[in-house]
Structures are given as C-alpha cells and as structure tokens.
Design a protein around this motif. Structure first.
Motif, mmCIF file in Angstrom:
data_model
loop_
_atom_site.group_PDB
_atom_site.id
_atom_site.type_symbol
_atom_site.label_atom_id
_atom_site.label_comp_id
_atom_site.label_asym_id
_atom_site.label_seq_id
_atom_site.Cartn_x
_atom_site.Cartn_y
_atom_site.Cartn_z
ATOM 1 N N UNK A 39 0.796 -1.222 0.000
ATOM 2 C CA UNK A 39 0.000 0.000 0.000
ATOM 3 C C UNK A 39 0.825 1.266 0.000
ATOM 4 N N UNK A 40 2.116 1.152 0.335
ATOM 5 C CA UNK A 40 2.992 2.314 0.304
ATOM 6 C C UNK A 40 3.612 2.461 -1.082
ATOM 7 N N UNK A 41 3.931 3.696 -1.445
ATOM 8 C CA UNK A 41 4.502 3.980 -2.755
ATOM 9 C C UNK A 41 5.994 4.255 -2.625
ATOM 10 N N UNK A 42 6.790 3.617 -3.481
ATOM 11 C CA UNK A 42 8.243 3.774 -3.482
ATOM 12 C C UNK A 42 8.661 4.469 -4.773
ATOM 13 N N UNK A 43 9.483 5.502 -4.643
ATOM 14 C CA UNK A 43 9.912 6.312 -5.782
ATOM 15 C C UNK A 43 11.430 6.428 -5.766
ATOM 16 N N UNK A 140 12.637 6.985 -2.109
ATOM 17 C CA UNK A 140 11.704 7.676 -1.221
ATOM 18 C C UNK A 140 10.466 6.802 -1.023
ATOM 19 N N UNK A 141 9.802 6.978 0.100
ATOM 20 C CA UNK A 141 8.617 6.183 0.396
ATOM 21 C C UNK A 141 7.561 7.033 1.063
ATOM 22 N N UNK A 142 6.314 6.732 0.783
ATOM 23 C CA UNK A 142 5.221 7.478 1.402
ATOM 24 C C UNK A 142 5.030 7.120 2.869
ATOM 25 N N UNK A 143 5.845 6.220 3.398
ATOM 26 C CA UNK A 143 5.807 5.967 4.832
ATOM 27 C C UNK A 143 6.170 7.213 5.621
ATOM 28 N N UNK A 162 11.996 0.711 7.517
ATOM 29 C CA UNK A 162 11.081 1.693 8.079
ATOM 30 C C UNK A 162 9.786 1.051 8.534
ATOM 31 N N UNK A 163 9.184 1.644 9.524
ATOM 32 C CA UNK A 163 7.893 1.217 10.015
ATOM 33 C C UNK A 163 7.000 2.434 10.143
ATOM 34 N N UNK A 164 5.717 2.182 10.081
ATOM 35 C CA UNK A 164 4.791 3.295 10.251
ATOM 36 C C UNK A 164 4.828 3.734 11.708
ATOM 37 N N UNK A 165 4.565 5.023 11.986
ATOM 38 C CA UNK A 165 4.461 5.450 13.383
ATOM 39 C C UNK A 165 3.258 4.784 14.028
ATOM 40 N N UNK A 166 3.296 4.698 15.338
ATOM 41 C CA UNK A 166 2.208 4.070 16.092
ATOM 42 C C UNK A 166 1.678 5.089 17.094
ATOM 43 N N UNK A 167 0.353 5.182 17.190
ATOM 44 C CA UNK A 167 -0.278 6.099 18.144
ATOM 45 C C UNK A 167 -1.177 5.316 19.086
ATOM 46 N N UNK A 168 -0.947 5.475 20.399
ATOM 47 C CA UNK A 168 -1.772 4.809 21.415
ATOM 48 C C UNK A 168 -2.306 5.861 22.376
ATOM 49 N N UNK A 169 -3.637 5.933 22.477
ATOM 50 C CA UNK A 169 -4.297 6.929 23.318
ATOM 51 C C UNK A 169 -4.748 6.294 24.625
ATOM 52 N N UNK A 170 -4.603 7.010 25.746
ATOM 53 C CA UNK A 170 -5.061 6.525 27.048
ATOM 54 C C UNK A 170 -5.731 7.664 27.811
ATOM 55 N N UNK A 295 3.985 11.383 6.291
ATOM 56 C CA UNK A 295 4.420 11.062 4.941
ATOM 57 C C UNK A 295 4.288 12.191 3.952
ATOM 58 N N UNK A 296 4.468 11.835 2.709
ATOM 59 C CA UNK A 296 4.411 12.766 1.593
ATOM 60 C C UNK A 296 3.074 13.496 1.596
#
Length: 474
Positions: A39-43, A140-143, A162-170, A295-296
């Motif tokens: 699902x990510x785009x690589x350029x 480059x990557x849209x990550x 690379x990994x996507x950022x992670x968001x955890x709400x509490x 990302x981009x």
C-alpha cells in the motif's frame, strides 16, 4: 631501467582504468526492495551517474546528473556531505550524515519537481526497479520515514527498515491515577488524556489529530515530551480552529523536529477535556479518538484510530412508605447528595424537569442542592462518577420520621449500583423507606370532663327526689 619501470606503471594504470570503464560500459542495474509495506509507494531518483567502478577495489567514479547538479554543488551540500573536484567528480565527505543528506535530497526533489526514474505502489512485500542506469539512487517512500541511498553496481537489494508510526491513546481513571482505555467521571470533571506516538527515523509531516465527542469539551494541551524530556513549544503548533477534517484539535510538528527523530522515539502528548452536560449517560460512553498523519503531503497516510471512552452514570431513587403490604410513594421528602458521609458539601445539581437532575458544571447558574419528592416519590440524578455517595434526608414528609442517617449509594464498575455478593447486578433503584408513628396516649389535665360528670349526677339526684316527694303527697 627507471624509464622502463615508469612505462610499465603507466601501461598498468591505463589497463586498470580501461578495465574499470569497460566493466561499467553498457550495463544497466536494478534495485530490489524486500519487506516492502503493502500500500505504500516507493519512488527512485538518480542523483549521481556512475561512470565506472571496480567493486573489488571499492573504486567508484560518480558525477552529478543534470537534474541534480545544482543540488550537489549547493552551499548546503557541497563541503558538508560531499566533495566535488574540478572535473565534477563527487566523493563522500568523511563523517557526513547520510540520513540528513537523504532528507535534504528528498526535500529538494519535491520542492523542485525533479523527475523520478520510477514509482511503484507495493502490492507485495517485494518490489523491483529494473533497467536502471548505473548510479547513486535515492529511494523515497510514502511511509514518511527514512529514505534509502545506494549504488546500482549493477544490482542492489534494499530491506525496508522503516515502520509506520504508532499512536496509542489513554485516559486517566481518577480513582487510581492509572491510564487505560476507559474511565468514569462526574459531569464538570476535568479528564486527563495522553497519546503516545512511537516515531520512526526520518519522520515526515507528523500531525496529531484528536476528535472529541459532544460530551467532552477540549480545554488544552498541557505538555509534550520526547523520551521523557519536555519538547519546546517552538517545535509544534496546536491548532483548534478552522480545521477541515472535523477533528477537535491538531498538534503540527515542525519538519525540523521530525528530522531529529530516531527509530522508536516516544512522543507523549498530554491534554485535558471537561465532561459536559451533553455527556451520554451509561450506554456507549463518551469516546475520544486520535490518529497521526504522516508522509508525503501528496499521499498522506494515517495511523489506525486509537480510542478511549469516558463513562458517567445515573441513580434512580424511590421514596416510599408501607401501607398494608403496598409500597406507597411519598411526597414532600427532601434530600441532598454528597460524597461526604456527614452530608457536608452537597453536590450542586441542575433540574432538567420530570424529576431528573444532573450534576452541574463548575460556575453553572440556577443550581440546587436539595431535591424534594413529588407524588411519584421518585427522582433521578445523572452525571455521576463511579464512586461512593451519601443520600441525606434533610426534611421528612409531614407525619413521618426523618431518617436517622444517610443512605449509602455505591456506583461500581459499569455503573452497577449497590452491588453485593448476593446481588452482583445491584439494584435498579435506591429505595428509601419512611415510617410514620401512631398517636401517643394523653397524660394531661381532666379539663371540663369532671363538670359533665357532676352535672349528670345532680340531674339524676333531682329526679329521684322529685319522685319520692310525689309519692309522700299521694
């Protein structure tokens, strides 16, 4: 003899140059990326031409491509990341930061609409670019995370690190001070939230988005930390107005701050809200949802939503007496509700009509602290935390005894009222019984009764005397 050695050395050098050049002549290369994120785009962008190379000797001859010549020779790049000689050959500067160079190149490509040499959206975890001119490439990557740099000599395999950022709400449960997925609160209470973003190296365009439901009123960001250290406010902007994505507020981090982030850095955003009069009572609670965009900017990605729920509860009360075997509603009983066993500091309430009262917000006008039952004997108080409360009768109906002490009301997990071991589901309503007394015996003076008795005796005596006299005369 010396001349012969010089000639031999010259011939050998020429042969080596020819060998290196011939090895690169006419070749094409490829770049393969393993562990690509679907699902990510690589350029890819070719920054440097590879004129020739000798891999075994680690000898490479690079020159800037036409599209990247200005970038390579700019003051920000030349002398900082690379050295460029009089013939235009480019070498890497010892100790230069490759990641920073990649970010600068990525920005230059976007700002100047530099043509790329290929762009692919991953449908599998392995993607390839083939038929490439040999050179030094930026991937480059849209990550929105760290870009890759490598040389096609002729083929190179990269692993997506690379990994996507992670968001955890509490949200904080005030009774324990612990943060989790849900909490309970009174209407008017301040609720504390935290969202933890696990960042990735080379982060790009990080924006935190938070959306509060109608029952929560946003009051502000109280602080942001990076790995436990406060982040200066110059590194971000909090925006709560004129937002186009229906969120309540955003935290927009500067790119300069994003450029400093390393893999798995922890950004913690602390903020508050007030549970308001629109809060949902029980049911599905009052959700608060957050996410991070990254990302981009032309292909923005989002982390999955992270959500907490804030709950508030209600209590139904029934005031009654027993007539025969029937529970009969009592009007005219007055009560207060307090968190103190002695009934002090009663909770301020607002009447919503139909015997329904809710906890008032701070500073709200038209509040009451006492509730008087009508002919139904019933009332409801809503907007309560999971806590222990005390219902105190301050006035009993005429002819009834006032309660000797308060009625304890315990709201537990999931809003269960007065649960016990025998009845873990609690009660549907808190029943408050009032007793009436009977008329007590009188111990006062005899009053006029004695006169009636004496008068009666005299009348009887007079009649008897009259009868006796008549008989004698006869």
């Amino acid at each position: 003899m010396k001349n012969m050695l010089r000639i031999a050395s010259l011939v050998l050098a020429l042969m080596m140059v020819f060998a290196v050049t011939a090895f690169a002549e006419g070749e094409t290369g490829s770049i393969t990326i393993n562990d690509a994120v679907v699902g990510q785009t690589y350029t890819i962008y070719q920054i440097l031409d590879l004129e020739s190379y000798n891999a075994s000797a680690n000898a490479y001859a690079y020159k800037a491509t036409t599209a990247w010549n200005t970038f390579i020779n700019s003051e920000a790049i030349k002398g900082t990341y690379v050295e460029v000689d009089d013939q235009g050959y480019v070498t890497w500067k010892d100790g230069a930061n490759a990641a920073a160079f990649a970010k600068a190149a990525q920005k230059y490509a976007k700002d100047n609409s530099i043509a790329n040499q290929g762009s692919v959206t991953a449908t599998t975890t392995t993607i390839s670019f083939t038929g490439l001119d040999l050179g030094y490439y930026l991937v480059d990557t849209t990550l929105g995370t760290l870009c890759s740099l490598d040389t096609t000599n002729p083929n190179v395999t990269m692993k997506e690190k690379n990994e996507v950022p992670v968001n955890v709400k509490t949200v904080e449960e005030d009774s324990t001070g612990k943060y989790g997925e849900k909490n309970d609160a009174d209407i008017g209470q301040t609720v504390n939230f935290k969202s933890t973003i696990t960042a990735q190296a080379g982060a790009e365009n990080y924006v935190f988005h938070d959306t509060m439901s109608a029952g929560l009123t946003y009051t502000g960001v109280t602080g942001i930390t990076l790995n436990g250290t406060a982040v200066d406010a110059s590194n971000y902007t909090v925006v709560a107005e004129e937002l186009t994505d229906d969120c309540t507020f955003e935290v927009r981090f500067t790119q300069a701050f994003c450029d400093t982030l390393k893999a798995n850095d922890q950004i913690v955003i602390s903020y508050t809200a007030t549970l308001n009069e629109n809060a949902v009572i029980a049911g599905e609670g009052n959700p608060n949802t957050s996410k991070v965009s990254y990302g981009d900017s032309s292909n923005t990605k989002y982390t999955p939503d992270s959500q907490t729920k804030t709950y508030t509860w209600d209590v139904d009360v029934f005031k009654y007496t027993i007539k025969g075997e029937t529970e009969t509603a009592l009007a005219g009983a007055t009560f207060t509700l307090s968190k103190n066993a002695d009934g002090s500091n009663p909770i301020a309430l607002v009447s919503e009509g139909n015997n329904v009262y809710r906890v008032a917000k701070t500073g709200e006008t038209g509040t009451v602290t006492e509730i008087t039952t009508n002919t139904t004997g019933k009332f409801t108080i809503k907007g309560l935390d999971a806590d222990t409360y005390y219902l105190t009768e301050t006035a009993a109906p005429a002819g009834y005894n006032k309660l000797a002490g308060p009625v304890t009301v315990v709201i537990g997990e999931n809003g269960v009222v007065n649960a016990t071991t025998e009845a873990p589901q609690g009660v549907n309503e808190v029943k408050v019984l009032n007793q009436t007394g009977t008329e007590l015996p009188s111990t006062g003076g005899i009053g006029t009764t004695i006169f009636y008795v004496v008068g009666g005796v005299l009348v009887v005596g007079a009649v008897a005397l009259l009868i006796v006299r008549r008989r004698r005369n006869a």
